[in-house]
Each structure stands twice: as C-alpha cells, then as structure tokens.
Design an enzyme around this catalytic site. Sequence first.
Site, short mmCIF file in Angstrom:
data_model
loop_
_atom_site.label_atom_id
_atom_site.label_comp_id
_atom_site.label_asym_id
_atom_site.label_seq_id
_atom_site.Cartn_x
_atom_site.Cartn_y
_atom_site.Cartn_z
N GLY A 3 43.61 -19.59 27.90
CA GLY A 3 44.58 -18.74 28.58
C GLY A 3 43.86 -17.64 29.35
O GLY A 3 42.70 -17.30 29.06
N CYS A 4 44.56 -17.07 30.33
CA CYS A 4 43.92 -16.08 31.20
C CYS A 4 43.64 -14.79 30.43
O CYS A 4 42.51 -14.27 30.45
CB CYS A 4 44.78 -15.82 32.42
SG CYS A 4 46.51 -15.44 32.07
N TYR A 5 44.65 -14.26 29.73
CA TYR A 5 44.42 -13.05 28.94
C TYR A 5 43.34 -13.28 27.89
O TYR A 5 42.43 -12.45 27.73
CB TYR A 5 45.70 -12.57 28.26
CG TYR A 5 46.73 -11.96 29.16
CD1 TYR A 5 46.46 -10.80 29.90
CD2 TYR A 5 48.02 -12.50 29.26
CE1 TYR A 5 47.43 -10.22 30.71
CE2 TYR A 5 48.99 -11.92 30.07
CZ TYR A 5 48.70 -10.78 30.79
OH TYR A 5 49.65 -10.19 31.58
#
Lengths: 338, 338, 338, 338
Positions: free
Chosen positions: C151-153
């Site tokens: 995921g990006c976060y």
Amino acid sequence: MEKIKIAVLGATGYTALELLKLLRRHPAADVVAVTSRENTSPIAEVHPSLTGQYSICCENLKPADLQARGVQVVFSCLPHTATAAVAPELLELGMKVIDFGADYRLNDAAVFNKWYNVVHPDPDRLPSTPYGLPELFRAQIKNSALVANPGCYPTSAILPLAPLLKGGYIAEDDIIIDSKSGVSGAGRKPSLKNLYPECNEAISAYAVGTHRHTPEIEEVLTTASGKAAKIIFTPHLTPMDRGILTTTYSKRLNDASQEDLLAYLRKFYAGEPFVQVVDALPSTKDVIHTNRCHLTVRVVGSRVMTISAIDNLIKGAAGAAVQNFNVICGFDETTALL
Amino acid sequence: MEKIKIAVLGATGYTALELLKLLRRHPAADVVAVTSRENTSPIAEVHPSLTGQYSICCENLKPADLQARGVQVVFSCLPHTATAAVAPELLELGMKVIDFGADYRLNDAAVFNKWYNVVHPDPDRLPSTPYGLPELFRAQIKNSALVANPGCYPTSAILPLAPLLKGGYIAEDDIIIDSKSGVSGAGRKPSLKNLYPECNEAISAYAVGTHRHTPEIEEVLTTASGKAAKIIFTPHLTPMDRGILTTTYSKRLNDASQEDLLAYLRKFYAGEPFVQVVDALPSTKDVIHTNRCHLTVRVVGSRVMTISAIDNLIKGAAGAAVQNFNVICGFDETTALL
Amino acid sequence: MEKIKIAVLGATGYTALELLKLLRRHPAADVVAVTSRENTSPIAEVHPSLTGQYSICCENLKPADLQARGVQVVFSCLPHTATAAVAPELLELGMKVIDFGADYRLNDAAVFNKWYNVVHPDPDRLPSTPYGLPELFRAQIKNSALVANPGCYPTSAILPLAPLLKGGYIAEDDIIIDSKSGVSGAGRKPSLKNLYPECNEAISAYAVGTHRHTPEIEEVLTTASGKAAKIIFTPHLTPMDRGILTTTYSKRLNDASQEDLLAYLRKFYAGEPFVQVVDALPSTKDVIHTNRCHLTVRVVGSRVMTISAIDNLIKGAAGAAVQNFNVICGFDETTALL
Amino acid sequence: MEKIKIAVLGATGYTALELLKLLRRHPAADVVAVTSRENTSPIAEVHPSLTGQYSICCENLKPADLQARGVQVVFSCLPHTATAAVAPELLELGMKVIDFGADYRLNDAAVFNKWYNVVHPDPDRLPSTPYGLPELFRAQIKNSALVANPGCYPTSAILPLAPLLKGGYIAEDDIIIDSKSGVSGAGRKPSLKNLYPECNEAISAYAVGTHRHTPEIEEVLTTASGKAAKIIFTPHLTPMDRGILTTTYSKRLNDASQEDLLAYLRKFYAGEPFVQVVDALPSTKDVIHTNRCHLTVRVVGSRVMTISAIDNLIKGAAGAAVQNFNVICGFDETTALL
C-alpha cells in the site's frame, strides 16, 4: 429593519451555499425554508461550513407550502426549466422570485428552446422579465416581481463590453471572448471531469462554439447597446475554486486612446459600488469572495481588449442575487455585500 | 552508445532542473559541468529532487574550463544576452551550443534590440542560426553547431498555426493568440508576483501587447509559411506549476471544414513523435511531464480556432533541447523523451 | 532484451495509467492486453495522456483469454478480493502476478476478513506471498510467482520505521503515524469527497483509527523487525495530485543521537537506488513522478521522529510494481525507473 | 454606533489585508492611518483587493503622529520586537494596542529571549498582558489596554487541548501536535521557499522541534489548565492559501468515551459563537474566510486525538484581533465577524 421571509430552492449546490452565507450577514434576511427534492438533512450537514449558522433542514416543498410559511422572496437555484415550472405559481401567490438559472434571461423562447434543447414552460414572461444586472437595468429590476439573475460568464463579459459598444468604440460583429473559470462553475454534482486529479494542474477549453452563455451574451449586449452583437465565446476550466477572468478582443472603431477608453469607462461606472475600472491588469484574486468586478481596457494594434475579473459564485451568482434582492426590496444596494 | 560530455550553463533554474532529469535517462549523456555565477553548492542541494542522481557541484566556469574538461555540447540556460556573450568562444573552441534563451531565435538584430532593449552581442550569427523546432526546421538543425531553442509560448502557438498558414486556410494578418501558462514559466527568482499566495486561486493576464514572444512568433510563422504573420498575443498566469494551453482565433479563408482541417494537420504531422493532432479538446494535464504537444482545430463561424497544449518546461524548453541534442548528435529523436 | 508479454487488469484508474506510462519506457515490456469490466474504449481515450503511445482497447478478458494471448506477467489493479478471485487460475496457467491491491499483503486471512469485512477468496496463499517491498524482502520476491505490491501509506511508513525498530532505537508499542496524501490516492471514481471544489484549499483527516492500512503497517513492521508493532495511523487528504508525506513519532529507546540514527539509516539503505536518507526535511515535491523515497530522522525530546516522502502512484504503486517486475524477471532493478 | 479611530501598523502583509477587509464591515471602525516603514503607496495599490474600499496611503508614522490624528486603537502587524519597541509610548499616550505578533504572548521574558534570540524591549509588561483568546481569557482582555493576539498554530491547538487538560482527560506530559498550514502563514516577503512552484504540489515539515510557537502553546496550556504541559509540535507547509488543520495525540487518562469527551467539549464551549464542536472530522474548507474553529475529539486505543481547523489569517490573526477589539470596546463580540 423589517425582516423578510426567504426561501432558497435547490439549496444543496455551491451557489446556494454562497447565498446562505451572504444572507447570514443581511439584517433583513429571515431564511425560513431551504428545499431539495431528495435531501432532508440539516442544511449545516449538507454544507458543513454553515455549522452553527443555520439550524433548518432541507425539505421538499411546493409553492403552497412556501406561502403557508409566509415566504415573501424566493431565490431559486434550481436547474434550467425547473424554475420556470414553478415561478408562475409562486408569482401568482404573491411571492417575488429571483432565479439563478437561465430560464428568464433570454427574451426569445425560440432561442432558449434551441440552445437548451427543450420547450420553455413559461415563454410569455420572457420579454418582460428584467435581466438582473443592476448596473445596466436597475430601473426595470426595481419594479419587477421576477428577476433573471445573469450567468457568470455573461456578467464578466457584458460589464466591460456593453459600454464600449454603446459608446461606439468597438465593432459589434467580431467580438472574441476568451474566459477562464474556476471549477465551482461546473457545479457540485460528481463527475469525472470535475474530480480533483482531473482538474488540478490542468487547463482546458470546453464547449467551444457551443456554450449556452453565447446567446445570452449576444442578446444582452444587443439590448444594452442597440447594436446587434455577434460573438465567439470560449470558456476554459482553470485549476482554482472560483473566479472568472474574461479577456475580450474587438475591432477598434475610432482613434480613441487607451486613456480615453479608461476615462469613458470610469465615467460610465461612476458611483457603481461593485464595478471598479482599474489601471492595472485585474486578477481574480482581488475579487474572489466579493461582489465586485475589476475591469480594464487596452488598445493593442487594431484591437480593443478588455480584461475583467469577478467571483463566479458571488458577482456571478449569489452576490448578484442579493444585490437584486436589495434593489427590489428597497435596501441599500450594498447591504450584506461589503 | 558513445558518451557525449555535456555542460549545463545556468543550472539553478527550473528549465535546467528538467534538463538534468531528462539527461539522467539519456544513455549517451555524461554531464561533466553545471555552472552558476554565484552558487557553488552540489547541484543536488540546489535541486533536492536530484539527490542521489548527480554528485557534481555548481562552478563558475569559463569556455576554456569547459574545453579543458572535454565538453562537447553546451546547454545554456543563461538569461538573454549572456549566452550570446559566450557562444562565439564556445563555438570557436569546437563545442556545440543549444541555447534555451532568446539570443539566437530572431533573424533580425534590430528587432531583438528593440524588444529586449539591449544591443545584441553577436548579431552576425542571427540570420544563420536555425530555430530549434525540429518539426519545422529539422534539416537546418541537423547541420548546425548552434541551435536556438524555441520559447515556450511560441512552440505552443507555432505548431498549430504554421501549417494552417502554409496551407492557406487562415489569414495571416489578424491572428489572436490567448495563452495560459503555469507559474514555473516565470522562473525561480523570488518576487512578489510569483509567491504562492499571490498566484494560487488567481488567474491574470500580463504583458498585454508587450510580451517578447510576440516578434518571435511573428517571425517564425512568417518563415515557416511564407506569409507575413501579424499577431496579438496575450499571456495569462495560471495557478498550476507547468503547462501552457494556447487558444488561437484566425480568419477563415476558405470553406474547408473542421474535418478537412483536422485531416490536413494529421497529414502534416504524420510521423512526428511529439505532435499529436487530437479530436478532443486538449488539456495541459495530458502533456505535462512529456515532450508532446496535443493540438486540435475548430471552425466557429468565420473563425478558425486552434487549441494546443504543451509542458512549458519540457516541449517548451528542456525536452525540445534534448530533442535538438538528439538531432544534432544523430541519435534517435525520441531518446530519453518517451 | 527479450520482450515479456504483459496484461494490465483494471486499466482505467490512476495507478494503471502510471504503470502504462512506465512500461512505455521499459525495453522488455510488451503490453498485449488491458482489461476493464465495462469499458471497451481505446486505452488512449480512457487516458488521453496515452494518445499515440498505446493503440490497444480495453477488453473484458478472462484468464484463459490472457493465456491465449501469451501473457507472461499480469499486473492487477483490480479492487480488493477481485484479484484473489482470479489469481489462482492465472498462477495455475503459468502467469506471474503482481497485485496492486491488498489481497495478498497480510499473512493472516482472519485479519483481512475483519478489516475488509469480507471472506478472503484465497486464504491459503497469504502466508507464503511476499510483500513487494524489495528493500526489505528482495530475496523472497525474486522467487515468487505472486507478489503483493505494498500500500502507498505503508511504503512511506515502513521504509523509515522498520530499520529503527530492528536496530532497537524506538519502542514498538507507541508509534504514531501522521500521513498526508494527495487526492489521486482516493481513486478515479467520481464522488462528492474527491470533487475539485471540495478538495482544493482544504486539508482534512479521514478514517481516523479505522484505515485499512493500519494492520498492514503493523504486520509488516512486525515481520521486518521481529517486534510486535502497535501503531496509531491517521491519513489526511491534502490538496495536491500526488505524493505522501509521513511524519512519525516513536518513543526513543536509547541515547543514540540524531547523527547516529542518520548514519545508521544511511548504512541500512546503502546501495538501494530508490531510498535516499537525506539531512534536510523531505518534501513530496522532490519525489513525485519518481520511484524514490526521501526520508530523514529527528530526535525531539524523548521522541524519535521520521519524515518520509514518496509518490503514492509510483513508489506507492506503479513504480513499486515495475520494480518488482524487474526483480522477478531478472532485469536491472532500475530499468524504466530512472 | 460611535466611530473609533484606528491605526494599522505594518499594513502591507497578509494579516493586515484581512484586518482591513474585516474593519470595512465594522460599523464602528474608522481607519485613519496605515503605516509602513518603506511603502508610501495607496493601500489599495499595495493590496489591489481593497480598490475602491480604502483611499488612504501608507505612511511612516510615529506614536505622536497617531495621537495627533486622534487614534484610539492601534492594531500592530509589525514583526516581533518592533511592537514592544513602540507599545509603551502608545499606551502612555492613551491608545489601546492589539498586537498580532509574539511580543506580549509569553509571561516570561527569559523564555522569549531564548526562543526569539533577542532581548525583549519591554519585559515588565509580559506577566500582566492577557493572551487574546477570548474563549479562555475574556475577563482579563476586557480590562486591558494591551492585548497579545494569539499565534495561529497556538489557537488551533489550545482550543481543543486546554479543556481536555483542565478536565483531566489527557496527560500533560506527552502531547504531540501535528499541524498543517496554508502558505499565507509564511508571510508576504518573497523567498525561494514560498514561491508558487516550490510550494504547489508539495507538502513538507519545517522547523521540526524548533518552532517558536512551541513555548507559547506550552505556556498557555499550562496557564489555562493548571497542568505543566509538555508538547512536541510539528508544523507542515501545505499547498493552499490559508487554513490550519491541527491533529493532536495525547495519553488518555481515564475511561471517558469519545461521546463523553464530545459532550464535555460541547458544554465547555456552549455559547461561544466562534467555536463549534463537531461530530464529523473538520476540514479547513469549512472554516476558511471565517472566524470560526471547528474541532472534534476521537479516542483511538490509549490515545485521545483532537482535530481542529481554523483560518490562520482570521481566527488565527485578523479575526481574533477584531474579536478582541469588540471585547475591549464593548461591542457585540460577533460584530463584523459573521
């Protein structure tokens, strides 16, 4: 100041939000109804910036309901043809109506039907309804129970062009209007084209040669100046919330200098609280969140250019509506608009 | 692929940054010097986005220093007249020069002197230096040791207009060019006008009737089409980092339809990797961070309109420079530019 | 370089667009299929920035169709559970799969089912599927036919925190992660919350205490460090297209100085092309449109803070996917990513 | 309403502009002087958005000049220490002073001297000058001729935290404050860091562990709650004009639920016109261009979080100043602020 009972129809969009903010500052405004066909939430949930400012909820109300509530003035932010479908009854019941939409802006129902691709529900009222630009049509507005609030682009184009046409400084048959608008002008209905990542860091033209404000600008310029105006109008979507900058290019008809034209415009708008003729080039930054228009003029070769800036949601919508409200109710025209 | 030793003059601004990013992807590029008159910091501190990409520092270097370092190609991002002050010596020493500035774009030193309000330091080279738009002047660029990289606005205007003029579809004497640019076009030198809170949520015109790209566009259109082009050019500062959208309005000269004009432009640019003639209205969003120009044409009444979009820092500056580098060095023109 | 036949599933969103742009630069990439359940348009109409770059159309294809077309690697940008519904068959048919979604990121199906409120369609593969962060799990990725792209976060939080936990510099039980993301992270599906006028000039927190990246960050930190990490994670929607800045606050466990921690992190990531440990405070500006993470560390009182920046669509999605593609196919890891 | 003669010192910046806009709506405000050390232009040229609203020019005036003009209330937007250099004389001459700067916010001159790295010019007045947050210190402000307008970040942090500390719901010794501010907070002086292309599409932390609002927040929280507050404060520069969102993380001290805390805060701020305790997560969008603070509270694990939003230029500066003006002059506190 005596309170006036107000209803706002179609209260969930951006122009209604700005209207409600302005009315909160108006000493005579008593908003007793906000309507929506589908939404029944508190208006302060629909527009969180109204938290603590309004406690009423959206309701699906008919003209008779508004009458029962004592409504005296109706601001309609409904989509086109929806206002014309209820305005006759509202007027019949004694309410005054200020329409944000296009329904009563044109004089000619045939033109409306062609550009909006519908049959106008109330064509007979078109010729007599004043165009709600007090700077040009104050006298007619004052005595009318129905006012057609101008479109945002038209306001930005008509204010600089109408006087120049009237004064014979520019030709009426070859006017190019290149406008740049913030995204709030596209409304609050979600669609791919007004998503943040589509609009941000992007500028593009849209509705080239086909935008519905074209006949509105042409007709009002013609009415205001007595010359049969013919325009090309190109709107652009600009990465900002609000504001319209309009750059126009017209043929120069005589040898009046730039200074002459500035002086002429200054005189034309002397005493108008919401039109400022400026020397410097206007920026939307200087007029957003106000009801003011900044405009200037330039002579470049054989062309006269005008550059004007407004807030599309205020001078181009909600502010103009409150200005019209002030005119028809006899309040000082700047009430709630400073 | 054999490496080519490169120097970048004036490396602290935005166009130099984009150039350095592109050269990082170029298999033949070996950047051996980046210059600044004042700054001696690592280039990766001047431009933190280059961290880990370049380890060299800014230096104040003279042509002889560059020669000593074996430099073969010089990209100059120096301000106007500064390149023309060193180009003769660089060329004399056998280096090739790609100038980002205006010094060698015009043919006529008198026009340069008038618009730039200086005396050109190297007027004799003006007539013979090719204008670095390979789509129109590829043959001349290929054989030249000095290339004048086009201005950003001119690129966006010339690509759609030159073919239409050449084809006789539009009149050359009444061309209106309304351009909208991101703020990076104003450079990286701090000033009130390019502060974030001044530019954000704001659009305004500037340099109305006086922008220096006016003679450049007129001259190149004239050269490319054989018609003595006369334009009005209005740039606007738009709240976005980068991208230029240019909308033009010209008199239609014959009854070629919009489809005819689209077909003509498609044919004109067939095979060009960086010009896409599109049916839909272009958005800067679709070309930023690329070396591509999207352009289209519309017929509206008696006018032919073009709308074109480029990235001002890439196709309008650094990308065009790399494209010219590829042309003069004999590399595939798309190298590092896909 | 031998070409590899590629399919992109769910090609209409922002991460797929970035992937297609990157693959255009990859000398081994041969994109033979792009899928959509509903859309059958040319991909260059769905994403106008791909005009002239890709000529294929979206298709609704099944695993057998992909096999028939010779697809060797599948990038899946499908929504959660949709990839896990087809991955078993794709793997069975001999294709490699890189999943952009959350389906194979967690080890424990029960955790997945709880946070995603569904029943995982392919729970048995969870424990063995590597988490696609090559900087921490390169060896496992290299030998796997299925990779769970992070995921990006989580990417922005794990890269600075995992080494500090592993090195015993911070406590694992009281980590506060405050992240700020651009709007593209919300996807390309129109909704009120990601309209331009709602997001512009606005910052707000969302999913406080409930964001699905919480268990992902906790589990990967735990795996990477051997400490049972416990976090509070707060994402914020920030008015920009792309980029994530993550600020973390952890309890300091020993008297290692800020310089010690910087040196430790530099050593930890030495040789990693896409992680730069920087002295200055990172800005998303310096990493957007790249596959790089800039990160730093600060000691403030009894807390160790980290600040890290990535592009959510590249290092947080498409770039990481291409990096994983390079790892599993044996290409230089930076191919197409400089 | 009797008019009050007002001077604005340091009128060329953003907070002064907002102040002048607000005073234009105030029925008792009569702005008779605007000062600048260097600028002598009409204030409407310095701030074009004031065109037609103010006709006075900037002047370099001394206290005696202001007295001669009959000034009763002075708003000072001067940089730190500049107000304390003139305030004694202004007070001596019978004027009331509302200081936008930091000079009189702290009680302890030693703390001031340390954080501001200067020697305070008027240390004796520090202990007795009230902190201009009427929601917490209304009684003291009412009777004071000198008011220290709060910092923007402190306002956003103190409003949610002070009541929770006072109520014993959170620990005072481990408060993390993560704030995100628009760029106008950096002032109007051109510098590389607040150029549009540096700030746009960028978020970054700055002054980590060293921001001067740190001792201000600690001292006011301590005064307001009786607990010796200890904070970590991290400001972030966010790509928007205005607005601050502050997210805080504190240790939860008892088992009061989220609903309990919301109810407590609602009761604490009942009747306050400018503080709204909201259920939903606040957005700066809902408070910019207003004097209001939206705040909420969340319980996440062992932490109590608060999230609050204000306009840094209004509730964080000019609006608070007008609110204090209303308090000390005995006007309704909402005058000019609705």
